[in-house]
Write a protein that holds these residues in place. Structure first.
Motif, PDB file in Angstrom:
ATOM      1  N   LEU A   8       1.108  -1.619  -0.313  1.00  0.00           N
ATOM      2  CA  LEU A   8      -0.615   0.014  -0.357  1.00  0.00           C
ATOM      3  C   LEU A   8       0.264   1.673  -0.154  1.00  0.00           C
ATOM      4  O   LEU A   8       2.191   1.634   0.373  1.00  0.00           O
ATOM      5  CB  LEU A   8      -0.900  -0.202   1.118  1.00  0.00           C
ATOM      6  CG  LEU A   8      -1.990   1.165   1.419  1.00  0.00           C
ATOM      7  CD1 LEU A   8      -3.137   0.766   1.307  1.00  0.00           C
ATOM      8  CD2 LEU A   8      -0.929   2.171   2.606  1.00  0.00           C
ATOM      9  N   VAL A 148       7.715   3.711  -0.397  1.00  0.00           N
ATOM     10  CA  VAL A 148       7.412   5.011  -0.374  1.00  0.00           C
ATOM     11  C   VAL A 148       9.639   5.810  -0.595  1.00  0.00           C
ATOM     12  O   VAL A 148       9.993   4.603   0.152  1.00  0.00           O
ATOM     13  CB  VAL A 148       7.420   5.371   1.125  1.00  0.00           C
ATOM     14  CG1 VAL A 148       5.515   5.463   1.558  1.00  0.00           C
ATOM     15  CG2 VAL A 148       8.194   4.812   2.199  1.00  0.00           C
ATOM     16  N   GLN A 152       9.496   9.214   3.945  1.00  0.00           N
ATOM     17  CA  GLN A 152       8.531   9.045   4.180  1.00  0.00           C
ATOM     18  C   GLN A 152       9.099   7.515   5.526  1.00  0.00           C
ATOM     19  O   GLN A 152       7.851   7.215   6.179  1.00  0.00           O
ATOM     20  CB  GLN A 152       7.152   8.697   3.712  1.00  0.00           C
ATOM     21  CG  GLN A 152       7.128   9.258   3.084  1.00  0.00           C
ATOM     22  CD  GLN A 152       6.473  10.895   4.350  1.00  0.00           C
ATOM     23  OE1 GLN A 152       5.418  10.223   4.724  1.00  0.00           O
ATOM     24  NE2 GLN A 152       6.285  11.985   3.494  1.00  0.00           N
TER      25      GLN A 152
HETATM   26  N1  TRP Z   1       2.495  10.308   4.404  1.00  0.00           N
HETATM   27  C1  TRP Z   1       3.066  10.634   2.343  1.00  0.00           C
HETATM   28  C2  TRP Z   1       3.719  12.161   2.056  1.00  0.00           C
HETATM   29  O1  TRP Z   1       3.793  12.890   2.074  1.00  0.00           O
HETATM   30  C3  TRP Z   1       1.588  10.084   1.563  1.00  0.00           C
HETATM   31  C4  TRP Z   1       1.004   8.419   2.739  1.00  0.00           C
HETATM   32  C5  TRP Z   1      -0.432   9.098   2.751  1.00  0.00           C
HETATM   33  C6  TRP Z   1       1.407   7.546   2.569  1.00  0.00           C
HETATM   34  N2  TRP Z   1      -0.519   8.118   4.076  1.00  0.00           N
HETATM   35  C7  TRP Z   1       0.035   6.842   3.435  1.00  0.00           C
HETATM   36  C8  TRP Z   1       2.240   7.126   2.573  1.00  0.00           C
HETATM   37  C9  TRP Z   1       0.351   5.621   3.431  1.00  0.00           C
HETATM   38  C10 TRP Z   1       2.116   5.530   1.954  1.00  0.00           C
HETATM   39  C11 TRP Z   1       1.465   5.050   2.489  1.00  0.00           C
HETATM   40  O2  TRP Z   1       4.338  11.520   0.844  1.00  0.00           O
END
Ligand code: TRP
Ligand code: AMP
Length: 333
Positions: A8, A148, A152
């Motif tokens: 995910l 990611v 992250q």
């Molecule tokens: N926080 C991530 C970003 O800024 C985006 C994101 C939100 C995310 N929820 C997530 C990424 C869950 C991976 C899984 O890039």
């Protein structure tokens, strides 16, 4: 049959996507869809953590769906959806917010960087609590892996702490332990005008946007900041500009940094090196932009999102029910 593992990830629709987003996230996603049950969403609720113009948010959201499809995500294999379409995200958030602590949230690098730019009195609670919502995103789908970029991974680590804490508290494995997966090359693409700073969509100078005109992309690469030497070597400390360009080249060519260094070992003109990097970026981005435009005009986006929302909601609601039951919320017919 054994259930497939799940992957995910998501991207916030806060601005124009950059080459950093492409290399660190977008192009990685499709690598998982054959072997994992894959969920890729648009983190639109997260986009509200800093003030944003409604029409800008809406357009960015559509853009990202088109980018996902242009990058090769297949809606038959990957569930593509909007975070705000699945109310379980907000609901799990309101339960999990009690399982993370002020201390740990205030140590998050992203929070520190973003809040530093604001007057203390004007720091939104949502910006502070951002990792709780992100943990909810991941845990609703019991994701095994979370692809990611580098910036992250700290949030995924915090999610892991939360899983540990939650499962311990209720003495059962309610949540599966997720793991961040970074690209082999290019988990942190730097700005071309200041290679000590991350390329980010909120900072337009020196950043390549996926929607940039091809000529602009070439210009930005040709004027990338380098050093006064003439060696094409990977040395992020002393040669951050050259190292960044090498990383971009290696990633888009699917080769290692060493292989890229080797390719350029006889080149002593930075101009010639930059031209080869620019050619590579354009070779990848030009057809990608073409697909993106076709998808935007094809009218498929709403259909992809409505099917994605149904599939995602089904799974998310099952998890939410299990969590509610675990913590003692009364479930009735
Ligand atoms: N926080 C991530 C970003 O800024 C985006 C994101 C939100 C995310 N929820 C997530 C990424 C869950 C991976 C899984 O890039
Ligand atoms: P964001 O733009 O913050 O929503 O990020 C979306 C995804 O792109 C996340 O997985 C980030 O880690 C990744 N990403 C953002 N900027 C970069 C960058 N400069 N280099 C590599 N990955 C990045």
């Amino acid at each position: 049959m054994e259930e497939r593992k799940r992957a995910l990830s998501g991207i916030k629709p806060t601005g124009n996507l950059t080459l950093g987003n492409y290399i660190g996230a977008l192009r990685e996603f499709k690598k998982f869809q054959d072997d994992y049950e894959t969920f890729i969403f648009i983190a639109d609720l997260h986009a509200l953590t800093l003030p944003i113009e409604p029409s800008f948010l809406k357009n960015n959201t559509k853009d990202i769906v088109a980018f996902y499809l242009a990058a090769g995500l297949d809606p038959q294999k990957t569930t593509i959806f909007l975070q705000s379409d699945v109310s379980a995200h907000a609901e799990l958030n309101s339960i999990l917010i009690n399982f993370l602590y002020m201390g740990e949230l205030s140590r998050m690098t992203q929070f520190k960087e973003k809040s530093q730019k604001l007057n203390h009195e004007a720091i939104g609670v949502g910006l502070f609590a951002y990792p709780v919502l992100m943990a909810s995103d991941i845990l609703l789908y019991n994701a095994d892996i979370v692809p990611v970029g580098d910036d992250q991974t700290q949030h995924v680590e915090l999610t892991r702490d939360l899983v540990h804490r939650f499962n311990e508290r209720y003495k059962k494995e309610v949540f599966i332990m997720p793991k961040a997966v970074k690209p082999k090359v290019g988990s942190r693409i730097m700005s071309l005008s200041d290679p000590t700073r991350k390329m980010s969509k909120s900072d337009p100078k020196g950043d390549i946007f996926l929607k940039d005109d091809i000529n602009i992309i070439r210009k930005k690469i040709m004027s990338a900041v380098t050093d006064t030497g003439h060696e094409i070597k990977y040395d992020p400390e002393n040669k951050p500009g050259i190292s960044n360009l090498l990383t971009i080249y290696a990633s888009l060519s699917d080769i290692t940094i060493e292989e890229a260094e080797n390719k350029f070992k006889d080149i002593t003109q930075y101009g010639e090196f930059k031209k080869t990097v620019a050619d590579k970026v354009i070779e990848v981005i030009e057809p990608f932009q073409q697909r993106y435009k076709e998808i935007l005009n094809s009218g498929v986006i709403d259909q992809v999102l409505s099917e994605g929302a149904k599939r995602a909601s089904y799974i998310a609601n099952k998890t939410l029910r299990k969590v509610k039951k675990t913590v003692g919320l009364y479930l009735h017919e």
